[in-house]
Design a protein around this motif. Structure first.
Motif, PDB file in Angstrom:
ATOM      1  N   LYS A 171      -7.360 -68.074  41.161  1.00  0.00           N
ATOM      2  CA  LYS A 171      -6.096 -67.595  41.130  1.00  0.00           C
ATOM      3  C   LYS A 171      -5.787 -66.292  41.339  1.00  0.00           C
ATOM      4  O   LYS A 171      -6.584 -65.540  40.479  1.00  0.00           O
ATOM      5  N   SER A 172      -4.826 -65.693  41.555  1.00  0.00           N
ATOM      6  CA  SER A 172      -4.340 -64.245  41.510  1.00  0.00           C
ATOM      7  C   SER A 172      -3.913 -63.929  40.188  1.00  0.00           C
ATOM      8  O   SER A 172      -3.601 -65.080  39.101  1.00  0.00           O
ATOM      9  N   SER A 173      -3.826 -62.849  39.568  1.00  0.00           N
ATOM     10  CA  SER A 173      -3.227 -62.341  38.282  1.00  0.00           C
ATOM     11  C   SER A 173      -1.911 -62.898  38.006  1.00  0.00           C
ATOM     12  O   SER A 173      -1.544 -63.101  37.167  1.00  0.00           O
ATOM     13  N   ILE A 174      -1.161 -62.921  39.041  1.00  0.00           N
ATOM     14  CA  ILE A 174       0.138 -63.212  38.971  1.00  0.00           C
ATOM     15  C   ILE A 174       0.318 -64.787  38.807  1.00  0.00           C
ATOM     16  O   ILE A 174       1.164 -65.131  37.875  1.00  0.00           O
ATOM     17  N   GLU A 175      -0.264 -65.506  39.607  1.00  0.00           N
ATOM     18  CA  GLU A 175      -0.509 -66.899  39.159  1.00  0.00           C
ATOM     19  C   GLU A 175      -0.990 -67.104  37.735  1.00  0.00           C
ATOM     20  O   GLU A 175      -0.526 -67.966  36.932  1.00  0.00           O
ATOM     21  N   ILE A 176      -2.049 -66.516  37.431  1.00  0.00           N
ATOM     22  CA  ILE A 176      -2.580 -66.836  36.000  1.00  0.00           C
ATOM     23  C   ILE A 176      -1.391 -66.248  34.801  1.00  0.00           C
ATOM     24  O   ILE A 176      -1.458 -67.097  33.749  1.00  0.00           O
ATOM     25  N   ASP A 177      -0.994 -65.282  34.956  1.00  0.00           N
ATOM     26  CA  ASP A 177       0.270 -64.678  34.175  1.00  0.00           C
ATOM     27  C   ASP A 177       1.262 -65.765  34.031  1.00  0.00           C
ATOM     28  O   ASP A 177       1.819 -65.816  33.154  1.00  0.00           O
ATOM     29  N   ARG A 178       1.472 -66.481  35.000  1.00  0.00           N
ATOM     30  CA  ARG A 178       2.590 -67.552  35.135  1.00  0.00           C
ATOM     31  C   ARG A 178       2.179 -68.676  34.337  1.00  0.00           C
ATOM     32  O   ARG A 178       2.865 -69.397  33.563  1.00  0.00           O
ATOM     33  N   VAL A 179       0.775 -68.976  34.397  1.00  0.00           N
ATOM     34  CA  VAL A 179       0.305 -70.197  33.455  1.00  0.00           C
ATOM     35  C   VAL A 179       0.479 -69.820  32.136  1.00  0.00           C
ATOM     36  O   VAL A 179       0.836 -70.362  31.211  1.00  0.00           O
ATOM     37  N   ILE A 180       0.029 -68.512  31.895  1.00  0.00           N
ATOM     38  CA  ILE A 180      -0.139 -67.916  30.399  1.00  0.00           C
ATOM     39  C   ILE A 180       1.465 -67.998  29.966  1.00  0.00           C
ATOM     40  O   ILE A 180       1.676 -68.308  28.710  1.00  0.00           O
ATOM     41  N   PRO A 240     -18.816 -80.127  41.756  1.00  0.00           N
ATOM     42  CA  PRO A 240     -18.331 -79.010  41.474  1.00  0.00           C
ATOM     43  C   PRO A 240     -19.292 -77.764  41.249  1.00  0.00           C
ATOM     44  O   PRO A 240     -20.130 -78.071  40.503  1.00  0.00           O
ATOM     45  N   ILE A 241     -19.199 -76.805  42.452  1.00  0.00           N
ATOM     46  CA  ILE A 241     -20.225 -75.626  42.409  1.00  0.00           C
ATOM     47  C   ILE A 241     -19.405 -74.582  42.379  1.00  0.00           C
ATOM     48  O   ILE A 241     -18.590 -74.139  43.230  1.00  0.00           O
ATOM     49  N   VAL A 242     -19.760 -73.852  41.040  1.00  0.00           N
ATOM     50  CA  VAL A 242     -19.020 -72.419  41.204  1.00  0.00           C
ATOM     51  C   VAL A 242     -19.766 -71.388  41.793  1.00  0.00           C
ATOM     52  O   VAL A 242     -20.834 -71.193  41.568  1.00  0.00           O
ATOM     53  N   GLN A 243     -19.069 -70.559  42.802  1.00  0.00           N
ATOM     54  CA  GLN A 243     -19.861 -69.403  43.150  1.00  0.00           C
ATOM     55  C   GLN A 243     -19.106 -68.431  43.853  1.00  0.00           C
ATOM     56  O   GLN A 243     -18.002 -68.916  44.523  1.00  0.00           O
ATOM     57  N   SER A 244     -19.254 -67.237  43.824  1.00  0.00           N
ATOM     58  CA  SER A 244     -18.449 -66.268  44.537  1.00  0.00           C
ATOM     59  C   SER A 244     -16.850 -66.393  44.390  1.00  0.00           C
ATOM     60  O   SER A 244     -16.123 -66.181  45.135  1.00  0.00           O
ATOM     61  N   GLY A 245     -16.526 -66.637  43.077  1.00  0.00           N
ATOM     62  CA  GLY A 245     -15.002 -66.867  42.842  1.00  0.00           C
ATOM     63  C   GLY A 245     -14.394 -68.013  43.345  1.00  0.00           C
ATOM     64  O   GLY A 245     -13.051 -67.839  43.391  1.00  0.00           O
ATOM     65  N   GLN A 246     -14.967 -68.868  43.791  1.00  0.00           N
ATOM     66  CA  GLN A 246     -14.474 -70.125  44.066  1.00  0.00           C
ATOM     67  C   GLN A 246     -15.284 -71.534  43.721  1.00  0.00           C
ATOM     68  O   GLN A 246     -16.486 -71.263  43.324  1.00  0.00           O
ATOM     69  N   ILE A 247     -14.716 -72.576  43.749  1.00  0.00           N
ATOM     70  CA  ILE A 247     -15.327 -73.741  43.406  1.00  0.00           C
ATOM     71  C   ILE A 247     -15.619 -74.715  44.456  1.00  0.00           C
ATOM     72  O   ILE A 247     -14.521 -74.711  45.390  1.00  0.00           O
ATOM     73  N   GLU A 248     -16.656 -75.216  44.979  1.00  0.00           N
ATOM     74  CA  GLU A 248     -16.839 -76.028  46.041  1.00  0.00           C
ATOM     75  C   GLU A 248     -17.056 -77.305  45.380  1.00  0.00           C
ATOM     76  O   GLU A 248     -17.869 -77.488  44.718  1.00  0.00           O
ATOM     77  N   LEU A 249     -16.589 -78.392  46.144  1.00  0.00           N
ATOM     78  CA  LEU A 249     -16.771 -79.675  45.962  1.00  0.00           C
ATOM     79  C   LEU A 249     -17.555 -80.337  46.806  1.00  0.00           C
ATOM     80  O   LEU A 249     -17.219 -80.884  47.786  1.00  0.00           O
TER      81      LEU A 249
END
Length: 285
Positions: free
Chosen positions: A56-65, A245-254
């Motif tokens: 998520k972008s910082s704006i999107e994360i701030d919205r969740v917070i 789910p595999i996390v790499q390079s700032g993304q999750i691949e399913l």
């Protein structure tokens, strides 16, 4: 080859964000770490595979917070880079061990947990709580409900944590997707975990179960000082298809994988690409 820890999750510090009531680190929750095997570049992979979840972008994360701040959960949750809640007990204000006494039987605790999942499921991408199956109830120190009552029959825990079975998507288990909810005597004060929606599951496999096993023939795998060489006479246990789910390079691949079980090992093979995603000796745990 990709290496995936089987029973663990790794939390890595990410960019700093803050709740108004208390400063917190936002963690990147890595349900799986990995390194990629040599790809089968000549394989025709289904369009849109694997499903990718971007951070998520910082704006999107701030919205969740901001949304979390409007609940009773702000002191017990951090948000990872994908916008998912992660339960955290680092904040001294999370649990009032001196004044809270949660006096309820296990059925009432489960009832409150389901109400909590219904109220806050959107934070974990849970849209249908009928798919949730509760598996355990334990306190913040890790003691199960029965263990606590046996050891402290005249006491009450300040909080209870209720956990769920992992997500099943189109009847395939999605590894690392168990959910948790933290209950105080009066409120839901924490949630953790997430499910996935709109996972691409190709209609046809490029590698069926036997073809996936064939990819392992004569290969050597090492894990925790143990080694296996896959031979034609290797003893195989029942296989299953799962989503990993595999996390790499700032993304999750399913990835849709075959979980193969030669002897005491689990080896994951991508059913589309044929990549070997993980090899572990289960007996090491």
């Amino acid at each position: 080859m990709i290496y995936i820890p089987y029973f663990s999750r790794i939390f890595v510090c990410s960019e700093l964000k803050y709740f108004k009531v208390r400063k917190f680190y936002i963690f990147i929750v890595l349900s799986i770490t990995c390194f990629i095997s040599a790809c089968n570049d000549d394989i025709d992979v289904a369009p849109g595979y694997p499903t990718i979840i971007e951070k998520k972008s910082s704006i999107e994360i701030d919205r969740v917070i901001s949304q979390i701040e409007q609940t009773e959960m702000a002191s017990c949750i951090v948000i990872d880079q994908f916008g998912y809640p992660v339960m955290s007990f680092d904040n001294e204000y999370c649990i009032d061990t001196e004044n809270w006494n949660f006096n309820a039987d296990i059925e009432k605790i489960k009832e409150l947990a389901m109400e909590g999942f219904s109220s806050y499921g959107a934070f974990m991408e849970v849209s249908d709580t009928s798919e949730i199956s509760l598996t355990s109830v334990y306190n913040h120190e890790g003691a199960s409900y029965d263990e606590f009552l046996e050891e402290y029959p005249d006491s009450m825990s300040p909080v209870w944590i209720v956990s769920t079975a992992i997500q099943r998507y189109k009847d395939l288990e999605v590894r690392g997707t168990d959910l948790r909810i933290l209950l105080s005597p009066d409120h839901v004060i924490g949630i953790s975990g997430h499910w996935y929606t709109n996972i691409t599951i190709p209609e046809n496999d490029n590698f069926d179960e036997e073809a996936a096993k064939g990819l392992l023939l004569d290969k050597t795998f090492e894990y925790s000082r143990k080694t296996i060489i896959i031979k034609r006479d290797t003893n195989w246990h029942n296989s299953k298809k799962i989503i990993v789910p595999i996390v790499q390079s700032g993304q999750i691949e399913l990835h849709v994988c075959w979980a193969l079980y030669p002897d005491s090992w689990e080896i994951l093979v991508d059913s589309q690409t044929g990549d070997i995603l993980s090899s572990i000796n289960i007996s090491a745990y």
